[in-house]
Design a protein around this motif. Structure first.
Motif, PDB file in Angstrom:
ATOM      1  N   ASP A 250       0.549  -1.246   0.047  1.00  0.00           N
ATOM      2  CA  ASP A 250       0.133  -0.176  -0.222  1.00  0.00           C
ATOM      3  C   ASP A 250       0.754   0.874  -0.080  1.00  0.00           C
ATOM      4  O   ASP A 250       1.733   1.922   1.420  1.00  0.00           O
ATOM      5  CB  ASP A 250      -1.107  -0.330   1.320  1.00  0.00           C
ATOM      6  N   SER A 251       0.912   1.574  -1.033  1.00  0.00           N
ATOM      7  CA  SER A 251       1.070   3.149  -1.117  1.00  0.00           C
ATOM      8  C   SER A 251       0.564   3.995  -1.642  1.00  0.00           C
ATOM      9  O   SER A 251       0.057   3.520  -2.980  1.00  0.00           O
ATOM     10  CB  SER A 251       2.971   3.338  -1.376  1.00  0.00           C
ATOM     11  N   THR A 252       0.836   5.563  -2.094  1.00  0.00           N
ATOM     12  CA  THR A 252       0.478   6.236  -3.312  1.00  0.00           C
ATOM     13  C   THR A 252       0.562   5.892  -4.123  1.00  0.00           C
ATOM     14  O   THR A 252      -0.518   6.177  -5.200  1.00  0.00           O
ATOM     15  CB  THR A 252       1.000   8.006  -2.475  1.00  0.00           C
ATOM     16  N   LEU A 253       1.695   5.731  -4.928  1.00  0.00           N
ATOM     17  CA  LEU A 253       2.128   4.923  -6.065  1.00  0.00           C
ATOM     18  C   LEU A 253       1.108   4.255  -6.366  1.00  0.00           C
ATOM     19  O   LEU A 253       0.572   3.908  -7.602  1.00  0.00           O
ATOM     20  CB  LEU A 253       3.859   5.216  -6.522  1.00  0.00           C
ATOM     21  N   VAL A 254       1.024   3.213  -5.596  1.00  0.00           N
ATOM     22  CA  VAL A 254       0.274   1.576  -6.547  1.00  0.00           C
ATOM     23  C   VAL A 254      -0.916   2.308  -6.060  1.00  0.00           C
ATOM     24  O   VAL A 254      -1.631   1.359  -7.096  1.00  0.00           O
ATOM     25  CB  VAL A 254       0.608   0.428  -5.266  1.00  0.00           C
ATOM     26  N   ARG A 255      -1.600   3.068  -5.000  1.00  0.00           N
ATOM     27  CA  ARG A 255      -3.146   3.121  -5.556  1.00  0.00           C
ATOM     28  C   ARG A 255      -3.563   4.156  -6.494  1.00  0.00           C
ATOM     29  O   ARG A 255      -4.465   4.289  -7.536  1.00  0.00           O
ATOM     30  CB  ARG A 255      -3.359   4.335  -4.607  1.00  0.00           C
ATOM     31  N   GLU A 256      -2.233   4.948  -6.935  1.00  0.00           N
ATOM     32  CA  GLU A 256      -2.497   5.587  -8.505  1.00  0.00           C
ATOM     33  C   GLU A 256      -2.303   4.713  -9.489  1.00  0.00           C
ATOM     34  O   GLU A 256      -3.182   4.745 -10.761  1.00  0.00           O
ATOM     35  CB  GLU A 256      -1.004   7.319  -8.342  1.00  0.00           C
ATOM     36  N   VAL A 257      -1.802   3.455  -9.556  1.00  0.00           N
ATOM     37  CA  VAL A 257      -1.243   2.485 -10.801  1.00  0.00           C
ATOM     38  C   VAL A 257      -2.737   2.320 -10.611  1.00  0.00           C
ATOM     39  O   VAL A 257      -3.158   1.763 -11.805  1.00  0.00           O
ATOM     40  CB  VAL A 257      -0.366   1.924 -10.222  1.00  0.00           C
TER      41      VAL A 257
END
Length: 227
Positions: free
Chosen positions: A114-121
């Protein structure tokens, strides 16, 4: 960008993929990447803006190609049956990952965090992937080619079948003594998915009663008896 600059950028990316896959993103430093690539430390920042930028480009470029494979089949195979369209898509996605197993493994593993990048992807790419799978299953049901069942569960099952071998290659090699890049495994795996579609997703085509009667061995015998 010159050919030399492009070659340097590719070397950095390949070194990062190897190190990220074996050591994890957090366990890899920019210095290790530059050393493995055989380039000046500053070139990592020059080409990617640092380790985070490198991570973002690797993941986004992977999913750009991944989604393109799905989208291409969806828009160009409209004359096929929904099963054939789905099988073409499955083979394309599997072979896309086969060509870059280390990057595939790393990206799929990152998607479990869970990270900001993963959520954006997930918002940008994985939602689009879901859309195409959902549409294929929904169209198949409307055309009465697929059994009616929860589309969400079908999409989850399909996606799991497509990424599992590349997310867990060590498990497959150590427990089952095979590998996702083994041609025999790939052939057997595609065959298994085909059977899964036949038994769990597709409605068998209706048989023509006249044709069935003609093909029945007793039909010719009856003709002889009646004659």
């Amino acid at each position: 960008m010159s050919k030399d600059q492009m070659a340097t950028k590719i070397k950095i990316a390949e070194a990062a993929i190897e190190l990220f896959t074996n050591q994890g993103y957090q366990g890899t430093s920019v210095r290790q990447i530059s050393k493995r690539a055989g380039v000046n430390l500053a070139l990592v920042s020059y080409h990617f803006g640092g380790k985070q930028g490198l991570l973002e480009e690797l993941i986004s470029s992977f999913y750009e190609g991944y989604i393109r494979k799905i989208e291409l089949v969806y828009h160009t195979s409209t004359e096929y049956s929904m099963k054939d369209q789905l099988l073409t898509l499955i083979e394309n996605v599997l072979h896309y990952q086969l060509k870059q197993p280390d990057l595939s493994r790393f990206v799929h593993r990152e998607m479990t965090l869970d990270s900001t990048l993963v959520r954006e992807v997930m918002t940008t790419y994985l939602s689009k992937e879901k859309y195409f799978y959902d549409m294929i299953f929904e169209k198949g049901m409307k055309r009465k080619e697929f059994h009616k069942q929860p589309v969400m569960l079908l999409t989850m099952q399909l996606r799991n079948l497509l990424i599992m071998p590349f997310l867990h290659p060590l498990y497959i090699s150590e427990v089952f003594y095979t590998a996702p890049h083994d041609p025999l495994f790939v052939t057997q795996y595609v065959s298994f998915i085909n059977k899964w579609l036949d038994h769990s997703v597709c409605i068998p085509p209706k048989k023509n009663p006249i044709l069935s009667a003609v093909q029945n061995p007793l039909f010719s015998l009856q003709g002889k008896w009646n004659g």
